[in-house]
Scaffold this motif. Structure first.
Motif, PDB file in Angstrom:
ATOM      1  N   ASP A  81      66.260  31.096   7.896  1.00  0.00           N
ATOM      2  CA  ASP A  81      66.558  32.201   6.989  1.00  0.00           C
ATOM      3  C   ASP A  81      67.958  32.738   7.266  1.00  0.00           C
ATOM      4  N   GLY A  82      68.701  33.018   6.199  1.00  0.00           N
ATOM      5  CA  GLY A  82      70.035  33.559   6.343  1.00  0.00           C
ATOM      6  C   GLY A  82      71.106  32.512   6.543  1.00  0.00           C
ATOM      7  N   SER A  83      70.705  31.250   6.581  1.00  0.00           N
ATOM      8  CA  SER A  83      71.669  30.165   6.776  1.00  0.00           C
ATOM      9  C   SER A  83      71.740  29.303   5.528  1.00  0.00           C
ATOM     10  N   ALA A  84      72.965  28.927   5.150  1.00  0.00           N
ATOM     11  CA  ALA A  84      73.144  28.049   3.995  1.00  0.00           C
ATOM     12  C   ALA A  84      73.162  26.589   4.407  1.00  0.00           C
ATOM     13  N   ALA A  85      73.266  26.343   5.711  1.00  0.00           N
ATOM     14  CA  ALA A  85      73.371  24.975   6.228  1.00  0.00           C
ATOM     15  C   ALA A  85      71.993  24.461   6.625  1.00  0.00           C
ATOM     16  N   GLU A  86      71.553  23.391   5.988  1.00  0.00           N
ATOM     17  CA  GLU A  86      70.277  22.766   6.304  1.00  0.00           C
ATOM     18  C   GLU A  86      70.491  21.638   7.307  1.00  0.00           C
ATOM     19  N   ILE A  87      69.595  21.522   8.273  1.00  0.00           N
ATOM     20  CA  ILE A  87      69.699  20.492   9.315  1.00  0.00           C
ATOM     21  C   ILE A  87      68.709  19.378   9.010  1.00  0.00           C
ATOM     22  N   LEU A  88      69.176  18.140   9.086  1.00  0.00           N
ATOM     23  CA  LEU A  88      68.301  16.984   8.928  1.00  0.00           C
ATOM     24  C   LEU A  88      68.088  16.329  10.285  1.00  0.00           C
ATOM     25  N   LEU A  89      66.834  16.247  10.717  1.00  0.00           N
ATOM     26  CA  LEU A  89      66.488  15.626  11.996  1.00  0.00           C
ATOM     27  C   LEU A  89      65.895  14.239  11.740  1.00  0.00           C
ATOM     28  N   ARG A  90      66.422  13.256  12.418  1.00  0.00           N
ATOM     29  CA  ARG A  90      65.884  11.890  12.364  1.00  0.00           C
ATOM     30  C   ARG A  90      65.575  11.439  13.782  1.00  0.00           C
ATOM     31  N   ARG A  91      64.297  11.485  14.141  1.00  0.00           N
ATOM     32  CA  ARG A  91      63.848  11.180  15.487  1.00  0.00           C
ATOM     33  C   ARG A  91      64.596  12.033  16.517  1.00  0.00           C
ATOM     34  N   GLU A  92      64.799  13.287  16.177  1.00  0.00           N
ATOM     35  CA  GLU A  92      65.523  14.233  17.024  1.00  0.00           C
ATOM     36  C   GLU A  92      64.688  15.494  17.204  1.00  0.00           C
ATOM     37  N   GLU A  93      65.186  16.401  18.066  1.00  0.00           N
ATOM     38  CA  GLU A  93      64.522  17.668  18.326  1.00  0.00           C
ATOM     39  C   GLU A  93      65.439  18.828  17.957  1.00  0.00           C
ATOM     40  N   ALA A  94      64.823  19.980  17.664  1.00  0.00           N
ATOM     41  CA  ALA A  94      65.579  21.205  17.422  1.00  0.00           C
ATOM     42  C   ALA A  94      64.726  22.391  17.842  1.00  0.00           C
ATOM     43  N   VAL A  95      65.387  23.426  18.344  1.00  0.00           N
ATOM     44  CA  VAL A  95      64.699  24.670  18.703  1.00  0.00           C
ATOM     45  C   VAL A  95      64.592  25.542  17.460  1.00  0.00           C
ATOM     46  N   LEU A  96      63.382  26.017  17.167  1.00  0.00           N
ATOM     47  CA  LEU A  96      63.162  26.849  15.987  1.00  0.00           C
ATOM     48  C   LEU A  96      63.690  28.258  16.205  1.00  0.00           C
ATOM     49  N   GLY A  97      64.347  28.783  15.182  1.00  0.00           N
ATOM     50  CA  GLY A  97      64.820  30.161  15.226  1.00  0.00           C
ATOM     51  C   GLY A  97      63.700  31.132  14.894  1.00  0.00           C
ATOM     52  N   GLU A  98      64.077  32.334  14.506  1.00  0.00           N
ATOM     53  CA  GLU A  98      63.066  33.377  14.285  1.00  0.00           C
ATOM     54  C   GLU A  98      62.183  33.071  13.085  1.00  0.00           C
ATOM     55  N   ARG A  99      62.770  32.596  11.994  1.00  0.00           N
ATOM     56  CA  ARG A  99      61.977  32.281  10.812  1.00  0.00           C
ATOM     57  C   ARG A  99      62.753  31.339   9.906  1.00  0.00           C
ATOM     58  N   GLY A 100      62.018  30.616   9.043  1.00  0.00           N
ATOM     59  CA  GLY A 100      62.687  29.700   8.140  1.00  0.00           C
ATOM     60  C   GLY A 100      61.699  28.753   7.483  1.00  0.00           C
ATOM     61  N   ASP A 158      60.955  15.491  15.360  1.00  0.00           N
ATOM     62  CA  ASP A 158      60.712  14.603  14.226  1.00  0.00           C
ATOM     63  C   ASP A 158      60.348  13.204  14.708  1.00  0.00           C
ATOM     64  N   VAL A 159      59.272  12.628  14.148  1.00  0.00           N
ATOM     65  CA  VAL A 159      58.856  11.258  14.482  1.00  0.00           C
ATOM     66  C   VAL A 159      58.595  10.469  13.198  1.00  0.00           C
ATOM     67  N   SER A 160      59.234  10.870  12.114  1.00  0.00           N
ATOM     68  CA  SER A 160      58.900  10.369  10.782  1.00  0.00           C
ATOM     69  C   SER A 160      59.813   9.244  10.312  1.00  0.00           C
ATOM     70  N   SER A 161      59.523   8.765   9.098  1.00  0.00           N
ATOM     71  CA  SER A 161      60.361   7.760   8.445  1.00  0.00           C
ATOM     72  C   SER A 161      61.477   8.398   7.624  1.00  0.00           C
ATOM     73  N   ASN A 162      61.179   9.514   6.953  1.00  0.00           N
ATOM     74  CA  ASN A 162      62.144  10.145   6.055  1.00  0.00           C
ATOM     75  C   ASN A 162      62.942  11.277   6.686  1.00  0.00           C
ATOM     76  N   GLY A 163      62.577  11.688   7.883  1.00  0.00           N
ATOM     77  CA  GLY A 163      63.279  12.781   8.534  1.00  0.00           C
ATOM     78  C   GLY A 163      62.658  14.132   8.214  1.00  0.00           C
ATOM     79  N   THR A 164      63.048  15.154   8.974  1.00  0.00           N
ATOM     80  CA  THR A 164      62.555  16.515   8.787  1.00  0.00           C
ATOM     81  C   THR A 164      63.733  17.442   8.544  1.00  0.00           C
ATOM     82  N   TYR A 165      63.618  18.257   7.505  1.00  0.00           N
ATOM     83  CA  TYR A 165      64.677  19.193   7.132  1.00  0.00           C
ATOM     84  C   TYR A 165      64.331  20.578   7.664  1.00  0.00           C
ATOM     85  N   LEU A 166      65.318  21.238   8.241  1.00  0.00           N
ATOM     86  CA  LEU A 166      65.108  22.546   8.854  1.00  0.00           C
ATOM     87  C   LEU A 166      66.116  23.529   8.270  1.00  0.00           C
ATOM     88  N   LEU A 167      65.610  24.625   7.704  1.00  0.00           N
ATOM     89  CA  LEU A 167      66.465  25.636   7.087  1.00  0.00           C
ATOM     90  C   LEU A 167      66.070  27.013   7.603  1.00  0.00           C
TER      91      LEU A 167
END
Length: 301
Positions: A257-276, A246-255
């Motif tokens: 599939d099969g998870s109820a917990a949404e991740i908010l990234l603010r100038r951070e990184e995350a490894v993508l799972g199989e699908r979502g 994420d390199v944005s102003s508002n952040g990037t939301y990552l959800l």
């Protein structure tokens, strides 16, 4: 400027922020400065040159890879002694060295050899020395038993993977056994990331270039949403996985599939799972013009 064959060694203090917080600025600065002084002496003793300081790290240049390897190993041992003698187990360094052509200008060094060296030290664990298989092949026979293969990595701008090797500088009976069979299996398979936005599909391969996503028309995938920044995020392959940055102003939301917990990234990184779902500046659970659908597939290379 001149071009020459040199061995470049990067050394970085591990956990320096924690050291400053626990010891205080004055004590931590004194401890780290004393260690850097010892590391500089070690480099000079092996025919090296101190190039520059980078934050809590140092860059050295040597005429040959063997000198850089010997210096890096001795630096690790010196760091262990400094921690033991000072009664402080916090001190640890990461080290990585690489040999090849460099551009020498104004006492500094530049080029692909330097960039790869920077990547190696970033991958190293505290107390570890990393290099590549090509560098090991250039070392004298006496140093070969110290080196063991770890894993292949992809480096931006290179088509072929680079095989990372660990250099042992002391006897370790508890050494982790490397799984070459699994590494070979990973290399035989090509991973493909498919991102869809309002019927538009983009494909990113683990062996290919990344993807720039945002509101600006110059991006690889344009998301025309009021929530999206001009350049909102990047997606790229790293060591067999796809990483969202994420390199944005508002952040990037990552959800996922099969998870109820949404991740908010603010100038951070995350490894993508199989699908979502990926949400640019707003919840990914709300499938509007800001939302992307992603899926990772493994195909035979």
């Amino acid at each position: 400027m001149e071009t020459a064959q040199r061995a470049v060694l990067f050394v970085d203090i591990a956990g320096s922020t924690r050291i400053y917080e626990s010891l205080g600025d004055a004590k931590a600065l004194e401890l780290i400065a004393a260690l850097f002084g010892q590391l500089d002496k070690t480099a000079l003793a092996h025919g090296g040159t101190v190039v520059k300081k980078l934050g809590d790290g140092m860059v050295y240049v040597f005429p040959a890879p063997a000198a850089a390897c010997d210096a890096a190993c001795e630096m690790q041992l010196a760091t262990l002694r400094a921690g033991a003698e000072g009664g402080d187990g916090r001190l640890a360094i990461r080290a990585g060295f690489n040999f090849g052509p460099v551009v020498v200008s104004g006492g500094d060094v530049f080029g692909d050899t330097v960039n790869l060296c920077s990547r190696l030290v970033a991958l190293a664990n505290p107390g570890q020395v990393l290099t590549t298989q090509l560098n090991v092949a250039a070392l004298p026979i006496r140093l070969h038993p110290r080196c063991r293969q770890l894993f292949p990595i992809r480096v931006r701008g290179r088509e072929e993977e680079v095989l990372v090797c660990d250099v042992q500088y002391r006897s370790d009976p508890d050494l982790t056994k490397t799984n070459f069979e699994r590494a070979a299996l990973v290399r035989r398979r090509e991973t493909v990331l498919k991102i869809t936005h309002q019927g538009e599909l983009r494909v990113v391969r683990s062996s290919g270039a990344g993807l720039r996503i945002g509101r600006d028309k110059t991006n690889d995938l344009v998301v025309d949403s009021a929530y999206a920044s001009r350049l909102h995020l990047r997606v790229f392959a790293r060591e067999g996985h796809f990483v969202l940055q994420d390199v944005s102003s508002n952040g990037t939301y990552l959800l996922a599939d099969g998870s109820a917990a949404e991740i908010l990234l603010r100038r951070e990184e995350a490894v993508l799972g199989e699908r979502g779902w990926i949400g640019l500046g707003n919840s990914a659970a709300q499938h509007g013009d800001h939302a992307l659908r992603y899926r990772v597939d493994a195909e035979d290379a």
